[in-house]
Design a protein around this motif. Sequence first.
Motif, PDB file in Angstrom:
ATOM      1  N   GLU A   1       0.601  -1.536   0.036  1.00 54.16           N
ATOM      2  CA  GLU A   1      -0.071  -0.017  -0.028  1.00 54.16           C
ATOM      3  C   GLU A   1       0.838   1.129   0.012  1.00 54.16           C
ATOM      4  O   GLU A   1       0.242   2.433   0.047  1.00 54.16           O
ATOM      5  N   TYR A   2       1.999   1.183  -0.055  1.00 52.00           N
ATOM      6  CA  TYR A   2       2.931   2.118  -0.096  1.00 52.00           C
ATOM      7  C   TYR A   2       2.824   3.167   1.221  1.00 52.00           C
ATOM      8  O   TYR A   2       2.994   4.197   1.001  1.00 52.00           O
ATOM      9  N   ASP A   3       2.682   2.519   2.326  1.00 49.25           N
ATOM     10  CA  ASP A   3       2.456   3.146   3.513  1.00 49.25           C
ATOM     11  C   ASP A   3       3.221   2.349   4.739  1.00 49.25           C
ATOM     12  O   ASP A   3       2.538   1.322   5.029  1.00 49.25           O
ATOM     13  N   PHE A   4       4.661   2.711   4.750  1.00 51.98           N
ATOM     14  CA  PHE A   4       5.318   1.678   5.734  1.00 51.98           C
ATOM     15  C   PHE A   4       6.465   2.551   6.139  1.00 51.98           C
ATOM     16  O   PHE A   4       7.032   3.565   5.688  1.00 51.98           O
ATOM     17  N   SER A   5       7.165   1.934   7.104  1.00 57.82           N
ATOM     18  CA  SER A   5       8.521   2.416   7.666  1.00 57.82           C
ATOM     19  C   SER A   5       9.217   0.831   7.782  1.00 57.82           C
ATOM     20  O   SER A   5       8.672  -0.270   8.298  1.00 57.82           O
ATOM     21  N   VAL A   6      10.471   0.906   7.342  1.00 57.70           N
ATOM     22  CA  VAL A   6      11.310  -0.451   7.462  1.00 57.70           C
ATOM     23  C   VAL A   6      12.552   0.195   8.316  1.00 57.70           C
ATOM     24  O   VAL A   6      13.295   1.070   7.867  1.00 57.70           O
ATOM     25  N   TYR A   7      12.902  -0.607   9.409  1.00 52.67           N
ATOM     26  CA  TYR A   7      13.894  -0.197  10.389  1.00 52.67           C
ATOM     27  C   TYR A   7      15.164  -1.246  10.137  1.00 52.67           C
ATOM     28  O   TYR A   7      14.683  -2.538  10.074  1.00 52.67           O
ATOM     29  N   TYR A   8      15.997  -0.997   9.669  1.00 49.62           N
ATOM     30  CA  TYR A   8      17.332  -1.688   9.690  1.00 49.62           C
ATOM     31  C   TYR A   8      18.291  -1.771  10.990  1.00 49.62           C
ATOM     32  O   TYR A   8      18.614  -1.096  11.769  1.00 49.62           O
ATOM     33  N   VAL A   9      18.112  -3.310  11.435  1.00 50.95           N
ATOM     34  CA  VAL A   9      18.745  -3.761  12.865  1.00 50.95           C
ATOM     35  C   VAL A   9      20.200  -4.292  12.431  1.00 50.95           C
ATOM     36  O   VAL A   9      20.394  -5.201  11.794  1.00 50.95           O
ATOM     37  N   ARG A  10      21.176  -3.706  13.373  1.00 47.73           N
ATOM     38  CA  ARG A  10      22.610  -4.346  13.123  1.00 47.73           C
ATOM     39  C   ARG A  10      23.013  -4.390  14.594  1.00 47.73           C
ATOM     40  O   ARG A  10      23.060  -3.609  15.592  1.00 47.73           O
ATOM     41  N   GLU A  11      23.321  -5.731  14.996  1.00 46.29           N
ATOM     42  CA  GLU A  11      24.046  -6.154  16.628  1.00 46.29           C
ATOM     43  C   GLU A  11      22.791  -5.439  17.590  1.00 46.29           C
ATOM     44  O   GLU A  11      23.296  -4.874  18.519  1.00 46.29           O
TER      45      GLU A  11
END
Length: 528
Positions: free
Chosen positions: A473-483
């Motif tokens: 739906e082009y309505d999002f947040s993607v969070y990138y996790v490292r360690e």
Amino acid sequence: MKRRVEAGRITDLKEGEMKQVEIGDDHFLLVRIDGDYHAYTAYCTHYGAPLAKGCLSAGRIVCPWHHAGFCARSGNLRNPPALDALPEYPVEIENDTIYVHLPEEPARKRLPGMTRHDPTRDSRLFAIVGGGAAGSTAVEALREAGFQGRVLLISREQNLPYDRTLLSKAYMAEGEDKDYMPLRSDAFYRDLDIELILERSVNHLDVDTRTILLDNNQSITYDKALIATGGSPRRLDIPGADLQNIFTLRTPDDANRIIAAARQAKRAVIMGASFIGMECASSLTKRGVEITVVAPEMVPFASVLGEPLGNLYRKLHEENGVTFRLGTQAERLLGDDGVSSVVLNDGSTLPADFIVLGVGIDPITGFIRGVPREDDGSLRVAGNLAVIGSEESLFAAGDIATFPDPVSGKDVRIEHWRVAQQHGRLTARSMMGESTPYSEIPFFWSGQFGKQLRYVGHAVKWDDTIIDGTLAEYDFSVYYVRENRIIAAAAINRDQQMTAFAECLRRKLVPAPEEVRRGIDWAALVQQ
């Protein structure tokens, strides 16, 4: 002549809050901070975003679109890509009612206070090599910070500094018979005694003697210099690469050549699924050109955004008529004079009236003598962006600088317009003797087929991702996790959330990934 406008009651705003007030045709931003009330123009001085939809964080008003920052107590500029400060309007409190005194024609922006050259006070010469994002920002920031010596800007281009981010987006899609989009006028630079040397390249810069030799044999001796030359677009090294109608995109002239070719073309091939390549694909499709994107990776943007988001972009482009040939590379180009077709390494052939290359850049640093270069050609700098080994006489900013990332602590090189502008503002202060390290958060944006991506932070690698919202739906947040730390985020249709997240990342307020998975109100967190 000012008009006294009633803006509400003092209880309408809590401490640390802001809101847009609209009374008839009057729009302004009302801010409460340290118990005082301030009124400013309601819209960002960059591209006019409504500031009330951004966030107020630790005394900083942050724009929701491109994260320009302004001091909440004065309206002064704190962070690019805006160049100008916010006009402020006098506020009066009477019987718990807030009144704002507005001019008959409120200004949209306010030029920061700047000095001019005064040789009786400062005889030094600061040379800025490169007229892009970092260089053009640095010369303004020097005058804004009170530098009264000579400021010299040297640029290879014939144009005054302009907004390069428009070239692959609005200009490529809509520009007609426009030379370029200057950030400032020629009179602006004259008024501030900023000397411009345009259409000149630097043959040599000697760090030991602090001399610059231009391509016309003019020699310049500097006290301090900033290298902000950016990168040179890579070309293909295959048979036929010297045919006509094979373009790179770096300057307005490049864009005009591509637009001219598109007027006569039916089909084009984009080499590289980079942001430049994909933005060109989006823009040229709007001009009626059939686009095929050729790239060695199997998923666009997989190394930057991850496969789920990369696949979403592929779907978006395909729905708008773009064809992909992924997992392939050009083996040779065919044509009599101009290119007519591309032979891929799988043996297939693509017809092409022209080609646009989006396969990366190489830092322009080969002219520098006296300091080492990294394997990729960049210059390693300290936290204040002074080039290592230069005894703080030489600085580097933007695409050519390998610098300490304030989040990870590791050395990175980031090719983003706003990062280069942030570098330009910092180097101006560093050249004047301050030692404050770079502490801002990288941010970039990309517009493709009407979808606006915002990316905060910098994640070369990640262990996991957290998706909030719905990709389809082009309505999002993607969070990138490292360690077990969130180090970056990408989002569409979450502008205010990303603005607050960026401030949380800058202020080291980002919670653990498990808490973010349960749901976070970033705006509330940043106001604590």
